[in-house]
Design a protein around this motif. Structure first.
Motif, PDB file in Angstrom:
ATOM      1  N   ALA A   1       0.977  -1.330  -0.201  1.00  0.00           N
ATOM      2  CA  ALA A   1       0.444   0.144   0.015  1.00  0.00           C
ATOM      3  C   ALA A   1       0.690   1.408  -0.247  1.00  0.00           C
ATOM      4  O   ALA A   1       0.427   2.365  -0.932  1.00  0.00           O
ATOM      5  N   VAL A   2       1.657   0.734   0.821  1.00  0.00           N
ATOM      6  CA  VAL A   2       2.876   2.581   0.911  1.00  0.00           C
ATOM      7  C   VAL A   2       3.686   2.092  -0.888  1.00  0.00           C
ATOM      8  O   VAL A   2       3.390   3.606  -1.016  1.00  0.00           O
TER       9      VAL A   2
ATOM     10  N   ARG B   1       0.834   4.432  -2.709  1.00  0.00           N
ATOM     11  CA  ARG B   1       1.232   5.466  -3.126  1.00  0.00           C
ATOM     12  C   ARG B   1       2.059   6.079  -3.023  1.00  0.00           C
ATOM     13  O   ARG B   1       1.957   7.833  -4.254  1.00  0.00           O
TER      14      ARG B   1
ATOM     15  N   GLN C   1      -0.105  11.180   4.381  1.00  0.00           N
ATOM     16  CA  GLN C   1      -0.573  10.243   3.720  1.00  0.00           C
ATOM     17  C   GLN C   1      -1.027   9.042   4.760  1.00  0.00           C
ATOM     18  O   GLN C   1      -0.336   8.929   5.737  1.00  0.00           O
TER      19      GLN C   1
ATOM     20  N   ILE D   1      -2.644   5.810   5.013  1.00  0.00           N
ATOM     21  CA  ILE D   1      -2.302   4.801   5.179  1.00  0.00           C
ATOM     22  C   ILE D   1      -3.101   3.183   5.479  1.00  0.00           C
ATOM     23  O   ILE D   1      -2.010   3.190   6.790  1.00  0.00           O
ATOM     24  N   ASP D   2      -3.558   2.828   5.573  1.00  0.00           N
ATOM     25  CA  ASP D   2      -4.510   2.023   6.753  1.00  0.00           C
ATOM     26  C   ASP D   2      -4.504   2.442   8.239  1.00  0.00           C
ATOM     27  O   ASP D   2      -4.111   1.584   9.011  1.00  0.00           O
TER      28      ASP D   2
END
Length: 301
Positions: free
Chosen positions: A155-156, A159, A207, A209-210
């Protein structure tokens, strides 16, 4: 005339008249109390009970010291593996190579692979050839994945990764600046990577993220987790420690992988998983291993 003399020679008493007459009196030893007499036989059974416990204690201390040495070796190998990853775009292949290079110091390979070309030869006459053979044997023995990238996550990467065209060499008219002596041009295919250059000119906005606030500086950290199946070799102590840890770790994937490996080593081999962690800052752009152009299904994520 009557003379009497006592000499301390087995309680000999003598009286002298015209002849010497000696009477030998027996020495009387006082009896010990019954309680003291009963205690004299306790030393042997006490030693029989305590001696095995002391031996087991000493063996356990020795085994724990060897485990500590193994853990220290693992921590050093983990850090150096993370360092290698930071210099090679976070690729697991480069980290595994460095990891096995350092873990070869323990020399725990399959018995069938122990010969003059690997560990036996390495310990007798250290050399580059034997070291390389031992490293290959280590990798062939420990078939589980020793390195896991825990940061950045997929996910990182999704992004913060950007497309990037590398420079490739060229010659003649194919070089856009050949008239000025240029020998490089932009590659036709671009790759996805988390940028590390010109950080001060890039967006540093946090940001979500989760559920975790992450910025570009955080995304450029490399965190890895290592694992190693350690073979305990001190008799008795190895079983006691193994049985104790089995209660809490028996269902973990690391434990199961080590028990599968222990069966290859032979009977009555007791292996436990050792784990290490390390976090370093990337020195190169983090890329998707074996799929750089698409940035998905990465082997290092």
């Amino acid at each position: 005339m009557f003379l009497s003399a006592n000499k301390n020679l087995s309680e000999i008493s003598c009286w002298r008249f015209s002849l010497q007459i000696c009477i030998f009196l027996p020495t009387v030893t006082p009896k010990e109390p019954k309680s003291i007499a009963r205690e004299k036989g306790q030393a042997l059974p006490e030693m029989i009970i305590v001696f095995p416990l002391v031996v087991i204690l000493i063996m356990s201390i020795l085994q724990i010291a060897l485990i500590y040495r193994g853990k220290a070796t693992l921590n050093n190998a983990t850090f150096l593996a993370a360092r290698a990853g930071s210099l090679n775009h976070g690729y697991v292949s480069s980290m595994e190579k460095t990891f096995y290079d350092r873990m070869a110091a323990l020399g725990q390979i399959l018995p069938a692979m122990r010969n003059g070309s690997t560990t036996e030869g390495l310990y007798d006459k250290p050399g580059r050839v034997n070291l390389l053979a031992t490293q290959v044997a280590m990798k062939a023995t420990h078939t589980y994945d020793p390195i896991e990238v825990i940061w950045p996550t997929q996910a990182v990467f999704n992004r913060f990764a950007v497309r990037f065209n590398e420079l490739e060499s060229c010659s003649g008219s194919s070089c856009p600046f050949s008239r000025y002596g240029g020998k490089f041009r932009l590659a036709q295919e671009s790759v996805y990577q988390i940028p590390i250059e010109n950080m001060d000119a890039r967006d540093q906005t946090m940001q979500d993220i989760d559920g975790v606030d992450v910025d570009l500086q955080d995304a450029n950290l490399l965190g890895i987790r290592s694992r190693y199946c350690y073979d305990m070799e001190v008799p008795v102590a190895n079983f006691i420690i193994w049985r104790t840890l089995q209660v809490s770790q028996g269902a973990s994937q690391d434990w199961l992988a080590c028990q599968a490996l222990a069966r290859l080593f032979g009977e009555n081999r007791f292996m436990i998983p050792l784990t290490g962690r390390s976090v370093v800052r990337m020195q190169t752009d983090f890329r998707c291993e074996n799929n750089e152009t698409k940035g998905v299904d990465c082997e290092n994520l």
